[in-house]
Write a protein that holds these residues in place. Structure first.
Motif, PDB file in Angstrom:
ATOM      1  N   ILE A   2      -2.006  -8.400   5.714  1.00 31.73           N
ATOM      2  CA  ILE A   2      -0.090  -8.276   6.148  1.00 31.73           C
ATOM      3  C   ILE A   2       0.612  -7.375   7.052  1.00 31.73           C
ATOM      4  N   GLY A  32      -6.820   4.219   4.365  1.00 36.22           N
ATOM      5  CA  GLY A  32      -6.101   3.577   3.048  1.00 36.22           C
ATOM      6  C   GLY A  32      -5.278   2.607   3.928  1.00 36.22           C
ATOM      7  N   ARG A 219      -3.196   1.699   0.118  1.00 35.31           N
ATOM      8  CA  ARG A 219      -4.655   2.071  -0.656  1.00 35.31           C
ATOM      9  C   ARG A 219      -3.781   2.251  -2.045  1.00 35.31           C
TER      10      ARG A 219
HETATM   11  N1  ADP Z   1      -2.337  -4.761   5.897  1.00 33.57           N
HETATM   12  C1  ADP Z   1      -2.837  -5.089   5.166  1.00 33.57           C
HETATM   13  N2  ADP Z   1      -2.211  -6.161   4.141  1.00 33.57           N
HETATM   14  C2  ADP Z   1      -2.999  -6.579   2.648  1.00 33.57           C
HETATM   15  N3  ADP Z   1      -3.687  -5.489   2.960  1.00 33.57           N
HETATM   16  C3  ADP Z   1      -4.367  -4.195   3.650  1.00 33.57           C
HETATM   17  C4  ADP Z   1      -3.516  -4.103   4.733  1.00 33.57           C
HETATM   18  N4  ADP Z   1      -3.990  -2.948   4.975  1.00 33.57           N
HETATM   19  C5  ADP Z   1      -4.991  -2.340   3.902  1.00 33.57           C
HETATM   20  N5  ADP Z   1      -5.077  -3.569   2.444  1.00 33.57           N
HETATM   21  C6  ADP Z   1      -5.739  -3.250   1.549  1.00 33.57           C
HETATM   22  O1  ADP Z   1      -5.705  -1.311   1.701  1.00 33.57           O
HETATM   23  C7  ADP Z   1      -6.919  -1.555   1.496  1.00 33.57           C
HETATM   24  C8  ADP Z   1      -7.347   0.046   1.998  1.00 33.57           C
HETATM   25  O2  ADP Z   1      -7.580  -1.200   2.874  1.00 33.57           O
HETATM   26  P1  ADP Z   1      -8.735  -0.346   4.034  1.00 33.57           P
HETATM   27  O3  ADP Z   1      -9.309  -1.088   4.566  1.00 33.57           O
HETATM   28  O4  ADP Z   1     -10.534   0.114   3.140  1.00 33.57           O
HETATM   29  O5  ADP Z   1      -8.715   1.419   4.695  1.00 33.57           O
HETATM   30  P2  ADP Z   1      -8.975   2.110   5.019  1.00 33.57           P
HETATM   31  O6  ADP Z   1     -10.328   1.893   5.517  1.00 33.57           O
HETATM   32  O7  ADP Z   1      -8.529   2.804   6.753  1.00 33.57           O
HETATM   33  O8  ADP Z   1      -9.168   3.651   4.284  1.00 33.57           O
HETATM   34  C9  ADP Z   1      -7.490  -2.683   0.999  1.00 33.57           C
HETATM   35  O9  ADP Z   1      -8.041  -3.521  -0.420  1.00 33.57           O
HETATM   36  C10 ADP Z   1      -7.127  -3.398   2.181  1.00 33.57           C
HETATM   37  O10 ADP Z   1      -7.414  -4.777   1.355  1.00 33.57           O
END
Ligand code: ADP
Ligand code: MG
Length: 315
Positions: A2, A32, A219
């Motif tokens: 999103i 996150g 997150r």
């Molecule tokens: N742009 C976004 N739209 C929807 N959900 C997102 C978005 N960015 C992060 N999330 C959600 O936030 C959480 C953390 O994302 P993640 O990819 O694991 O972060 P990171 O690896 O940077 O720590 C996950 O559950 C992910 O699905």
């Protein structure tokens, strides 16, 4: 994923561009922020889309196990190696290998990974047979890798191999307008599992969401929304349910205040455009010089002494 703000649009364009190449890409960004989602998006948009996407979290696997996880092992390679097991690198053959939290990889594994990147070949632990693996490397980290290289916690040669292409994941606090969009999206997903009827966020809750700094990024937003959905009463989420301070009420501007701000802005911009030549400024604004002087006095834009018709901006 999103996102409709400028920062996310630019991220989406970046993902699209790097997807066309087969070179390693490094995704940098705070925890996150959605680095894993970005890695999956790159894979899905690439020519390897139909092939495996294999993720390894280098921070979650104990250092002693990381080598066998990555490279696999032969039967009898060590005590407990009862049968041959292929490593994750091998499993990514044809597809994408996602090395998450690469900044936390121990130096020992870094050396072996570098050898794989240079030769395209691996050897399972306990074997001398060389296996060719064709995998695109996408890595991610929240660690400042330049600093880690300077502190000799990360190999410089590996760093340069990994970040041929680079993507920066924007923190949530820099995604103006997307915070409430994401919150509504998260709440929508929760609704289907929720036993109660959740109506939505109160206006104060929406303002509290926008005002918060979000150190834990998306997150944290997911966790706060989950908590709030469980705690809210009457189906309306308040700042308190989100465990956030209610932001102070902002008073809507009066028409007179809006007019005054617009007037000040128009005069300032015209002064800059005409290098403070008052005749031209007045002509452009369609007012007399007397009116212009009055406005400048009201807005405390002062005439600079000595210069003919020149002003200096103080407002
Ligand atoms: N742009 C976004 N739209 C929807 N959900 C997102 C978005 N960015 C992060 N999330 C959600 O936030 C959480 C953390 O994302 P993640 O990819 O694991 O972060 P990171 O690896 O940077 O720590 C996950 O559950 C992910 O699905
Ligand atoms: Mg992650």
């Amino acid at each position: 994923m999103i996102g409709s703000c400028a920062a996310m649009q630019s991220l989406f364009r970046g993902i699209e561009k790097v997807s066309r190449w087969d070179t390693p890409v490094l995704i940098a960004g705070e925890s996150g922020t959605g680095k894993e989602l970005a890695a999956q998006a790159i894979h899905r948009a690439s020519r390897r889309a139909g092939q495996p996407f294999v993720a390894v979290n280098c921070a979650a696997i104990p250092p002693t196990l990381l080598m066998s996880e990555l490279f696999g092992y032969e039967r009898g390679a060590f005590t407990g190696a009862l049968k041959r097991k292929p490593g994750r690198i091998e499993m990514a053959h044809g597809g994408t290998l996602f090395l998450d939290e690469i900044g936390d990889m121990p130096l020992e594994s870094q050396a072996s990974l570098l050898r794989f990147l240079e030769t395209g070949c691996i050897e399972r632990l306990g074997s001398t047979e060389s296996i060719t693996v064709d995998a695109r490397i996408v890595s991610a980290t929240h660690v400042d890798l330049d600093a880690a290289v300077a502190a000799e916690r990360f190999r410089g040669d590996l760093y340069h191999r990994l970040c041929v292409l680079r993507i920066k994941q924007p923190p949530l606090r820099e995604r103006d307008g997307d915070i409430t969009l994401l919150a509504e999206h998260i709440l929508n997903n929760l609704r289907s599992h929720s036993p109660d009827h959740i109506k939505g966020f109160s206006p104060a809750a929406l303002r509290a969401l926008s005002a918060h700094d979000w150190p834990g990024n998306v997150r944290e937003l997911i966790n706060r929304t989950r908590h709030a959905a469980a705690m809210c009463e009457n189906g309306v989420i308040t700042p308190c349910d989100l465990d956030l301070q209610p932001p102070p009420e902002t008073r809507p501007l009066t028409l007179a205040e809006v007019r005054e701000a617009a007037e000040l802005n128009a005069v300032k911009e015209a002064l800059q455009r005409h290098h403070e030549r008052l005749i031209d400024v007045a002509a452009e604004l369609g007012i007399s010089r007397v009116t212009l002087f009055r406005m400048m006095r009201e807005h405390r834009l002062q005439v600079r002494k000595g210069g003919l018709g020149m002003v200096c901006l103080q407002g």
